[in-house]
Design a protein around this motif. Structure first.
Motif, PDB file in Angstrom:
ATOM      1  N   ALA A 132       0.834  -1.201   0.000  1.00 58.02           N
ATOM      2  CA  ALA A 132       0.000   0.000   0.000  1.00 58.02           C
ATOM      3  C   ALA A 132       0.869   1.251   0.000  1.00 58.02           C
ATOM      4  CB  ALA A 132      -0.927  -0.002   1.214  1.00 58.02           C
ATOM      5  N   VAL A 133       0.737   2.032  -1.053  1.00 59.81           N
ATOM      6  CA  VAL A 133       1.409   3.328  -1.134  1.00 59.81           C
ATOM      7  C   VAL A 133       0.574   4.276  -0.277  1.00 59.81           C
ATOM      8  CG1 VAL A 133       2.066   5.220  -2.654  1.00 59.81           C
ATOM      9  CG2 VAL A 133       2.348   2.851  -3.415  1.00 59.81           C
ATOM     10  N   ALA A 134       1.131   4.625   0.866  1.00 61.68           N
ATOM     11  CA  ALA A 134       0.390   5.414   1.848  1.00 61.68           C
ATOM     12  C   ALA A 134       0.701   6.898   1.710  1.00 61.68           C
ATOM     13  CB  ALA A 134       0.747   4.935   3.253  1.00 61.68           C
ATOM     14  N   GLU A 135      -0.261   7.682   2.090  1.00 58.83           N
ATOM     15  CA  GLU A 135      -0.076   9.127   2.158  1.00 58.83           C
ATOM     16  C   GLU A 135       0.236   9.483   3.600  1.00 58.83           C
ATOM     17  OE1 GLU A 135       0.123  11.318  -0.306  1.00 58.83           O
ATOM     18  OE2 GLU A 135      -0.247   9.681  -1.702  1.00 58.83           O
ATOM     19  N   ASN A 136       1.364  10.120   3.807  1.00 58.84           N
ATOM     20  CA  ASN A 136       1.751  10.595   5.129  1.00 58.84           C
ATOM     21  C   ASN A 136       1.710  12.118   5.077  1.00 58.84           C
ATOM     22  OD1 ASN A 136       3.121  11.485   7.423  1.00 58.84           O
ATOM     23  ND2 ASN A 136       4.492   9.722   7.440  1.00 58.84           N
ATOM     24  N   LYS A 137       0.755  12.700   5.753  1.00 59.12           N
ATOM     25  CA  LYS A 137       0.560  14.153   5.703  1.00 59.12           C
ATOM     26  C   LYS A 137       1.756  14.909   6.285  1.00 59.12           C
ATOM     27  CE  LYS A 137      -3.529  13.503   4.023  1.00 59.12           C
ATOM     28  NZ  LYS A 137      -3.754  13.566   2.609  1.00 59.12           N
ATOM     29  N   GLN A 138       2.629  14.220   7.022  1.00 60.76           N
ATOM     30  CA  GLN A 138       3.811  14.847   7.610  1.00 60.76           C
ATOM     31  C   GLN A 138       4.984  14.911   6.628  1.00 60.76           C
ATOM     32  OE1 GLN A 138       3.251  16.133  10.624  1.00 60.76           O
ATOM     33  NE2 GLN A 138       1.228  15.202  10.480  1.00 60.76           N
ATOM     34  N   LYS A 139       4.883  14.181   5.526  1.00 63.30           N
ATOM     35  CA  LYS A 139       5.972  14.112   4.558  1.00 63.30           C
ATOM     36  C   LYS A 139       5.589  14.797   3.253  1.00 63.30           C
ATOM     37  CE  LYS A 139       7.974   9.698   6.040  1.00 63.30           C
ATOM     38  NZ  LYS A 139       8.353   8.356   5.590  1.00 63.30           N
ATOM     39  N   ARG A 140       6.571  15.408   2.651  1.00 59.57           N
ATOM     40  CA  ARG A 140       6.390  15.971   1.309  1.00 59.57           C
ATOM     41  C   ARG A 140       7.131  15.040   0.355  1.00 59.57           C
ATOM     42  NH1 ARG A 140       7.746  21.995  -0.951  1.00 59.57           N
ATOM     43  NH2 ARG A 140       7.233  21.460  -3.099  1.00 59.57           N
ATOM     44  N   CYS A 141       6.384  14.361  -0.476  1.00 57.93           N
ATOM     45  CA  CYS A 141       6.968  13.337  -1.336  1.00 57.93           C
ATOM     46  C   CYS A 141       7.590  13.927  -2.599  1.00 57.93           C
ATOM     47  CB  CYS A 141       5.923  12.288  -1.700  1.00 57.93           C
ATOM     48  SG  CYS A 141       5.482  11.258  -0.294  1.00 57.93           S
ATOM     49  N   TYR A 142       8.660  13.324  -3.045  1.00 55.87           N
ATOM     50  CA  TYR A 142       9.351  13.684  -4.280  1.00 55.87           C
ATOM     51  C   TYR A 142       8.592  13.142  -5.486  1.00 55.87           C
ATOM     52  CZ  TYR A 142      13.302  14.316  -7.481  1.00 55.87           C
ATOM     53  OH  TYR A 142      14.102  14.694  -8.517  1.00 55.87           O
ATOM     54  N   PHE A 143       8.051  11.930  -5.331  1.00 55.98           N
ATOM     55  CA  PHE A 143       7.292  11.281  -6.391  1.00 55.98           C
ATOM     56  C   PHE A 143       5.811  11.297  -6.041  1.00 55.98           C
ATOM     57  CE2 PHE A 143      11.506   9.387  -6.510  1.00 55.98           C
ATOM     58  CZ  PHE A 143      11.839   9.526  -7.848  1.00 55.98           C
ATOM     59  N   THR A 144       4.955  11.381  -7.058  1.00 54.67           N
ATOM     60  CA  THR A 144       3.514  11.336  -6.813  1.00 54.67           C
ATOM     61  C   THR A 144       3.124   9.920  -6.391  1.00 54.67           C
ATOM     62  OG1 THR A 144       2.910  10.670  -9.056  1.00 54.67           O
ATOM     63  CG2 THR A 144       3.136  13.060  -8.630  1.00 54.67           C
ATOM     64  N   ALA A 145       1.940   9.799  -5.814  1.00 58.90           N
ATOM     65  CA  ALA A 145       1.437   8.475  -5.433  1.00 58.90           C
ATOM     66  C   ALA A 145       1.341   7.577  -6.661  1.00 58.90           C
ATOM     67  CB  ALA A 145       0.082   8.599  -4.744  1.00 58.90           C
ATOM     68  N   GLN A 146       0.895   8.132  -7.768  1.00 62.56           N
ATOM     69  CA  GLN A 146       0.779   7.335  -9.001  1.00 62.56           C
ATOM     70  C   GLN A 146       2.156   6.855  -9.462  1.00 62.56           C
ATOM     71  OE1 GLN A 146      -1.441   9.083 -12.244  1.00 62.56           O
ATOM     72  NE2 GLN A 146      -0.586   7.653 -13.717  1.00 62.56           N
ATOM     73  N   GLU A 147       3.165   7.715  -9.412  1.00 62.86           N
ATOM     74  CA  GLU A 147       4.521   7.300  -9.799  1.00 62.86           C
ATOM     75  C   GLU A 147       5.033   6.198  -8.881  1.00 62.86           C
ATOM     76  OE1 GLU A 147       6.661  11.193 -11.750  1.00 62.86           O
ATOM     77  OE2 GLU A 147       6.330  11.223  -9.579  1.00 62.86           O
ATOM     78  N   ARG A 148       4.779   6.337  -7.593  1.00 61.15           N
ATOM     79  CA  ARG A 148       5.241   5.321  -6.636  1.00 61.15           C
ATOM     80  C   ARG A 148       4.534   3.992  -6.887  1.00 61.15           C
ATOM     81  NH1 ARG A 148       3.882   8.047  -1.430  1.00 61.15           N
ATOM     82  NH2 ARG A 148       2.903   9.655  -2.686  1.00 61.15           N
TER      83      ARG A 148
END
Length: 161
Positions: free
Chosen positions: A34-50
């Protein structure tokens, strides 16, 4: 059928993450990554890319399913009809964080079962942050990420190596 969930931001998915999924395949009939969303982190890659990167790593592996999840892990486990949540551990800091998270999750759902899988010694220093730093400074990432992830990132023009 025994199923487990392995969730994380996977920004990006590393060889350590891949090793954890392979260990899960030795224990379970199905692994939900599961590609999770962590509101505390700013991701380099989008969820779709991950999701696409992880899908490329396990292309042709029917027992691995990749999905995107934005809610609490206990809700994901309930939706997947499994109590088994797998966490990979590299060090004492990971253990302390995951243990605190375990007790909070257990308070929300008493059927929650968390399994810790230690990282292989050769992967102890590898993290998604290390990979992102390599990308930022134009350094090689091969060896830190599965080849499919390296190829994906290179195709997107986010790294030279």
């Amino acid at each position: 059928m025994k199923k487990c969930v392995f969730a994380g931001t996977f920004d990006p998915f590393t060889v350590g993450h891949e090793d954890t999924v392979k260990k899960c395949l030795a224990l379970f009939d199905e692994v939900v990554v599961a590609v999770a969303e962590n509101k505390q982190k700013r991701c380099y890659f989008t969820a779709q890319e991950r999701e696409e990167m992880i899908g490329a790593v396990f292309a042709g592996t029917e027992r691995v399913r990749v999905l995107h999840w934005e809610g609490a892990v206990v809700d994901l486990l309930r939706a997947e009809n499994t109590p088994f949540y797998v966490r990979g551990l590299r060090n004492e800091a990971d253990f302390a964080y995951e243990t605190a998270d375990f007790y909070a999750s257990r308070d929300l759902d008493s059927s929650f079962i968390e399994l810790y899988l230690p990282a292989e010694q050769r992967h102890l220093h590898i993290s998604s942050t290390l990979v992102k730093n390599c990308i930022a400074f134009g350094k090689p990432i091969s060896g830190y990420v599965p080849q499919a992830v390296c190829d994906y990132i290179r195709r997107r023009g986010k790294t030279h190596v």
